[in-house]
Structure formats: C-alpha cells, structure tokens
Design an enzyme around this catalytic site. Structure first.
Site, PDB file in Angstrom:
ATOM      1  N   GLU A   9      -0.680 -13.912  14.391  1.00 28.13           N
ATOM      2  CA  GLU A   9       0.029 -13.038  15.328  1.00 28.13           C
ATOM      3  C   GLU A   9      -0.830 -11.845  15.731  1.00 28.13           C
ATOM      4  OE1 GLU A   9       3.396 -10.879  13.675  1.00 28.13           O
ATOM      5  OE2 GLU A   9       2.457 -10.780  11.716  1.00 28.13           O
ATOM      6  N   THR A  45       3.191  -8.484  -1.517  1.00 23.11           N
ATOM      7  CA  THR A  45       3.073  -8.567  -0.066  1.00 23.11           C
ATOM      8  C   THR A  45       2.554  -9.930   0.344  1.00 23.11           C
ATOM      9  OG1 THR A  45       1.975  -7.796   1.935  1.00 23.11           O
ATOM     10  CG2 THR A  45       0.772  -7.461  -0.080  1.00 23.11           C
ATOM     11  N   ILE A  46       3.206 -10.521   1.336  1.00 23.71           N
ATOM     12  CA  ILE A  46       2.695 -11.789   1.862  1.00 23.71           C
ATOM     13  C   ILE A  46       1.407 -11.551   2.640  1.00 23.71           C
ATOM     14  CG2 ILE A  46       4.999 -12.826   2.037  1.00 23.71           C
ATOM     15  CD1 ILE A  46       4.405 -12.622   5.195  1.00 23.71           C
ATOM     16  N   ASP A  47       1.101 -10.292   2.960  1.00 25.67           N
ATOM     17  CA  ASP A  47      -0.103 -10.000   3.742  1.00 25.67           C
ATOM     18  C   ASP A  47      -1.381 -10.094   2.913  1.00 25.67           C
ATOM     19  OD1 ASP A  47       1.405  -9.597   5.989  1.00 25.67           O
ATOM     20  OD2 ASP A  47       1.617  -7.447   5.655  1.00 25.67           O
ATOM     21  N   TYR A  93      10.513 -15.182   9.866  1.00 31.38           N
ATOM     22  CA  TYR A  93      10.930 -14.913   8.481  1.00 31.38           C
ATOM     23  C   TYR A  93      10.981 -16.152   7.595  1.00 31.38           C
ATOM     24  CZ  TYR A  93      12.368 -10.173   9.858  1.00 31.38           C
ATOM     25  OH  TYR A  93      12.397  -8.873  10.305  1.00 31.38           O
ATOM     26  N   ASN A 105       0.812  -1.226   0.000  1.00 27.32           N
ATOM     27  CA  ASN A 105       0.000   0.000   0.000  1.00 27.32           C
ATOM     28  C   ASN A 105       0.839   1.268   0.000  1.00 27.32           C
ATOM     29  OD1 ASN A 105      -2.625  -1.182   0.338  1.00 27.32           O
ATOM     30  ND2 ASN A 105      -1.959  -1.772   2.382  1.00 27.32           N
TER      31      ASN A 105
END
Lengths: 418, 418
Positions: free
Chosen positions: B244, B139-141, B295, B111
């Site tokens: 998380e 992005t892994i998100d 990671y 973003n």
C-alpha cells in the site's frame, strides 16, 4: 482396464474444493479400472483435443489434489450456445470424444455446464454414439437447482463468516479512536448466498455483521446510512456485509456507481464496498475501512468446510458410478434429510431440471428489517460451514498444494478451426 | 497476593496474536499471585481511569484469549507528545497508576507505545513513585528496532503468503478465458515486510507472485506494465503483490492517485490495487481482478503462525518477569540465533533503543530486478510463518473466540478533563 475412457472437465469459476471432486472422480474410476482423461481449460480443451492423461499421476498426487484449490486441469468461461447455433462445435466435441473412445463425459460446473452436458448427450444420441453424460455440481454461487447445496459454496461461506467474525474483533478493539465502520464485499452478483453466510458470524442484533445488504432487496441509501448511524450510536462501531450484486430500486448495480474515470481519464474500477465506504465517509463522517476479498474467498482451501469437502468428493465419486450405470443426462446432487443433526446423501437429478434453472435465494432467509438473516437461514447454512479440513503444511509454513504433471494425450485429429 | 498491581494496556493496530500476549501476561502474573488490571482502549483507559479487573475472568477465558484475535480490552490510536508538551497527561497517568497502587505498567504496542512507556517511567522517577515500566512488542508492520521480529507480523505474513498462493491457483486455472492479472494489496505504509512475505508463496521466477512492488523502490509505471506484459506472455497470467505504501519517484503515494471524486462529487476511495488494476486494464487490456484484504490480514487468527503465537505468548510472560525483576524501561525482544534450524530466545532491550527508532527493510531482501525477494529474505521470513496454531471451532463451524467480561474497576479519582 474396461473398454472406453472417461473424460472429465472443469468449467466456470473454480472453488476451494473442485479439485476434491476431481480427486473423487479419478480415484473412483481407478478403483474400477477405468481410464480417465481430463480436458485442459474445460470444454475448450475438449474442442481443441487438448487432453491430459490422469493415469500418469501418482496416487499421492491424486490424494493431494483433494486438498488443492483452484482447477488443476484449468477451467474456462466459455458458453456453448444452442445445438442449432453452435452445431459445428458440438459435432467437433463428439469427434474428439469418439477419437479417444470416450464413453463417459463428466462436466464439472454450474448451470451452463449442465446445459452443455445435456446437449452433448442429445447429439450423441442423434448420431447413435454410445455416450453417457453426467453433470457434476460446482459453484460458490450456490444457485444450482435441485441440489440442496453446491460443492464450493460451503467453503466460501465458511471463509466469509470466519473473516467477518475476525475483522469485527479488530474493528471493535479500535473503534474508540479509529475505524468505526467496516464494509466487507461478498461475491454473489445475482443472489445473496455468501452475504447471508456472513450472518453466521454473529448471533445477537449487536453482533457483527450488524447490517447485510442483499441483492434481493433494493439498496436504499438514506435508509442504509441511517441504519449505520444507529448501529454506531448503539454499539460504537458497525460491520456491514454487502453483496456485490446489490442494486438501486431502478435496477442499477451499485458497484457500477463507484467506477468511472478519474481526473486523468484513467479507469476507476468500482466495487460495492469502495462505493459504500465513500458514502459513509462523506455523509456520516465516520472513519471507514473496507475489504474486497475477491478470489481469496473462493480459493481459501486453508479454511475449507469439512461438510463441503465431503460433498465435493462424494459428487465426484457418484458421478463415476452414475456414468458406469449408464444414467445418462443426470447429475449427482446433495439431498438433505435433516438440519439437526445434519443428514445428507447423494441423489440424482435429470440435467434438464438443472440446466438453465436457478435456485432462488429464499425470502424467508432475510430478516424482516431486510438487513440480516433469519433462524431459517441459519439452520440451512450452519451445517454447510461445519467442520475443518486442513491441508497439510510444508516445512515452508505454507499449504502443500500439488501441481499435477498434466501429461498431454497425443492428438489424433486435425487442429480445430472455430 | 503480592503488594501492588500490574497494569496492562494494548496500543495501536491490533493483531491476530496480541491477545495471546495478554494471555501470557495474565497467566504469568496469576502464577506469581500478582493482580492484573487492564486499561480499556489503551492509554486512553489509563487516562480516564477506565480499568477492568482481569481477576474476574476464568482460567478458561484466559486460555481462550490466547487464540482470540483483535484486542480484548480495546486498543487506541492516541499518541502522547513529549513530556513537556503533554506533561498534564503524563501527570494524570501517574495519578491513576498511584490511585490503583500500580507498581508495574506493561504497554503492548509499537514504537509510540515504547516511547510512552519510557516517558512514564521517567516521570515516575522524577516524582519518586516506584514504578517499573515495560514495553511489550507488537506490530504487523515488523518495524520495531532491536527485536528480530515483531509478534503479529508472522501471522499476517502467513495469511499473506497462503492467500497469494491460493488465489494464484485460481488465476492460473481461469487465465485461458478470464482473468489474466491479479493484484493483491498488502499492508505496509512505510516498509515492504508484508509484501515481501507474499514472496514466500512461490519459488521459481514463474511462480506467483511474479511481481512484488515494494515501497522501498520507486514505482515506475512503464517499467511495471512492461513487466506485467512479459509475465503474461511467458506464463499466461500474472499475480502482482503491491504494498500500500508504494510511491512514484517524486514521492507521491500511488494509493492517492486512485482516489478523488467521481462525476457526482462523491469521494472515490483510492487504493493501490484498484489503481494498478485500472492501469493494467487501460494500457494492457487484460482482464484484471484485485483484492484488498485490509483488516482481514491482521485479524486472521484462523491461519496464525505457530512461531508468531509462541513469540507473542513468550514476550507477555517475559514482560511480567522483567517487571517483577524491576528491569525498568526495557522491552522483551526476540533474539534469533539461527535460521536453520530456527532458534530464538527472549532478550532484553532498553526502551530508549526502541522508542522512535525504526527497523528498516533490508535492501538485501529485494531481488536485483526490484520485483521479488532474495534467498536472504526467504531465510529470514520462512521461520516466522512456520507452524499452524488453529483455534478451536464450535458447533457452528466457526472459531470459538472469547469475549471477556471486562468487569470495570471502581473509579477512585475525579473524571479526567483533557
């Protein structure tokens, strides 16, 4: 079918390839028309007469077993004591073996399993029951005596080295504005085998992991933190691999220092990496991340070592041959004849030389400064992680692991009352 | 060579496949005879005029880049504020671009990067400098708006599902005498995308992971522990995947509850898995293990998804095409036209629709009981983890990842004084 059955059981912490050993056992026995039963949950299944009939599994299922991690019949952490102390259990074990006409008992595990197999063989002799007991090596700890390496270790070692190499690329990319220190916690309560394997990830002194903490070396916090600071100054970031078994000079496990209770009285679960990360943060002020792969490192069949897989299958097959040849109280072991090219074959060890012995991590594997591995370590470790042996993947994008039917064998004895 | 250069930069947390996007950018530009410079450490390299000349890299190195995780040119966590607040920085950026005759600026990130690219394009327009700015998704998100999925997510998702499936086999094998509860901490501070991906590891209600904790659902400790107890009673063991980012009903991150200070005043680094493990141990008394892959989950190129890799390369190539076509202030995005069979193509989104927007994790992806994923989630996620794309391995048994030469470009401007 030949007379008599073969009983196979898995013991202790499972690995990415212990089922490959099971597949080796079952397929070798099938080729020789020997019936194979397996005990559920290791020796406990044998005591409880909780057995499964592997002949009910298809050939495809047994092939798939060779690429499935975990322990397909269940394993256990359950140590039988001496013949004197636990005589009733050993006697019960023999009753179960006799009830199912078991002539060959294969116990797949570490030191304790070798010890159990040895004791069962002695009792059988005492009772005049014709039984051949074979220990089959397995442990990611790589601490069995006699054998050059232990099936299960090579795959965990490969997982470790690959993961550290990959994470280091991440840290290197982010270090200018983010994490400067990354800590990887490797299994190995007593010896630094897996921590050492991480050393394969790099070659030069500035390659990750720049610092490895071995249980063989007392943990000196000031020295360690000074080293971290130096590496960050020189390289810009630092990857640390810490064995879960590191201790301070007075013998206390560092992992325990991280635990305790929080302000609410809740249990704080410790861990070496978490503790070290806290020290790095407090004393050096660097942004720090850490990882605790835990079971992932010993179940990662997706990144198994081909060498390790070959070993695992070979000890399974050899165990059946040893059994049928009546080589009682022995264990098939890996014998290395050359590092380059890597050459190995199956040899044989008396269980008495394996049981209750431990292979010590060689001092010559630790770099003079104490924080890395030597070329000798590299020459030993590298062949063990070499080669890929990918499992097949399904339409769902995930490894196609098998769940066996595990058809129970009808019980013939009264329930066991421990 | 055409007139003008193309500047490429990586931003934010790196992924297993962001370098594949870089390889797509560079190879597409090479085919069109466009010179590509890359900024070191993302936008900071652009500000500091710390640029590298990718034409110094061999074709083989660029091919290898496509299978190398991390960020080959360095990335950064550095957010430029509004044009008003950070005007001097934007102006400096434009000076650097102008000094190196940059006509096309490709910013590869999430973003914030889309926002930066958009603002640079606006300033260039204001200054009458001919520049085409393209955002390139990463992005892994998986939280970028417009695009169906984000390059980087699929590989992290595959790592997650594979790891959970494997660890579950380990736990299942040991549960009779050892660990009964295993907790896996997945990244995702704001949304449950990766935690949801773990749900792919199982199909039935008794398959692992039996319980997933999403940040979209308030964490209710009593309810959670009751569920764990039920699962252990029914299945014999329980695998929990916790994001998380889970919070209690009053909005506090559970991860923070685990932190604090120990008896010596040392920082206790928290974490969701570690905290939950403590609660399971204290209140249910089960033996518990947990993992924090950290990671490892976003750098695991060794288990990258082929779909994700294809996406990553495609957005890189498309970004160059978009740039040369002058489609200023846009981003190439993944457009899905069908789940089964999975069909996708590259589309285009205005950066204004991506910058500062967030794709919300759909409520319809969470099972009614709150602890699992729905078939809808599965239909969305499965294609993203499908296919393997293994890196080549060296003689050392490890992935042959490339380190670029990163030859610096001679500076033309005075040093930047922020």
């Amino acid at each position: 079918m030949a007379n008599g059955t073969l009983l196979y059981a898995q013991s202790g912490g499972v690995t990415a390839v212990i089922n490959a050993t099971a597949a080796g056992v079952i397929s070798e026995a099938r080729a020789r028309r020997i019936k194979v039963l397996a005990a559920r949950n290791g020796i406990l299944g044998a005591l409880h007469e909780d057995l499964v009939d592997t002949s009910k599994e298809s050939a495809a299922a047994i092939r798939a077993l060779a690429h499935t991690p975990g322990g397909a019949f269940g394993s256990c952490r359950y140590k039988l004591k001496s013949l004197e102390q636990d005589r009733a259990k050993y006697v019960r074990l023999l009753e179960v073996l006799r009830a199912h006409d078991v002539r060959w008992f294969l116990y797949n595990g570490g030191n304790d399993s070798a010890d159990t197999a040895l004791k069962v063989s002695r009792l059988a002799e005492e009772f005049g029951y014709p039984l051949t007991c074979i220990g089959v090596p397995k442990t990611i700890d790589n601490d069995l005596a006699v054998t050059d390496s232990c099936p299960g270790f090579g795959s965990a070692a490969k997982y470790t080295a690959v993961s550290v190499r990959e994470a280091a690329l991440d840290v290197a990319a982010m270090a200018s504005t983010s994490t400067k220190v990354f800590i990887y916690e490797a299994m190995g309560r007593h010896a630094g085998w897996l921590a050492a394997a991480a050393g394969l990830a790099g070659r030069g002194p500035d390659d990750a992991p720049q610092l490895i903490l071995f249980p063989e070396r007392p943990y000196d916090e000031d020295d360690f933190l000074a080293k971290v600071e130096q590496v960050v100054a020189r390289v810009g970031w630092c990857v640390v691999v810490a064995s879960e078994g590191i201790r301070t000079a007075d013998g206390r496990f560092v992992a325990d220092a991280g635990g305790g209770r929080d302000a609410f009285g809740h249990t704080q679960l410790g861990g070496v990496a978490s503790y070290l990360a806290g020290r790095v943060k407090d004393r050096l002020g660097f942004k720090v991340h850490w990882t605790l792969p835990d079971y992932l490192q010993r179940s990662a069949r997706h990144i198994a070592s081909k060498t390790d897989l070959d070993h695992a299958v070979a000890v399974g097959r050899a165990a059946v041959r040893f059994a049928l040849e009546g080589r009682n109280a022995t264990m098939p072991v890996i014998v290395r004849s050359s590092d380059r090219p890597y050459r190995w074959k199956i040899g044989s060890a008396p269980l008495a030389k394996v049981a209750n012995h431990e292979k010590v991590f060689p001092k010559s594997f630790i770099r003079r400064d104490g924080y890395g591995i030597t070329n000798r370590a590299r020459a030993y470790l590298e062949p063990l992680v070499r080669g890929e042996a990918y499992p097949p993947y399904g339409r769902d994008g995930l490894p196609a692991y098998v769940a066996l039917k595990n058809v129970p064998v009808k019980k013939k004895l009264p329930a066991w009352e421990p």
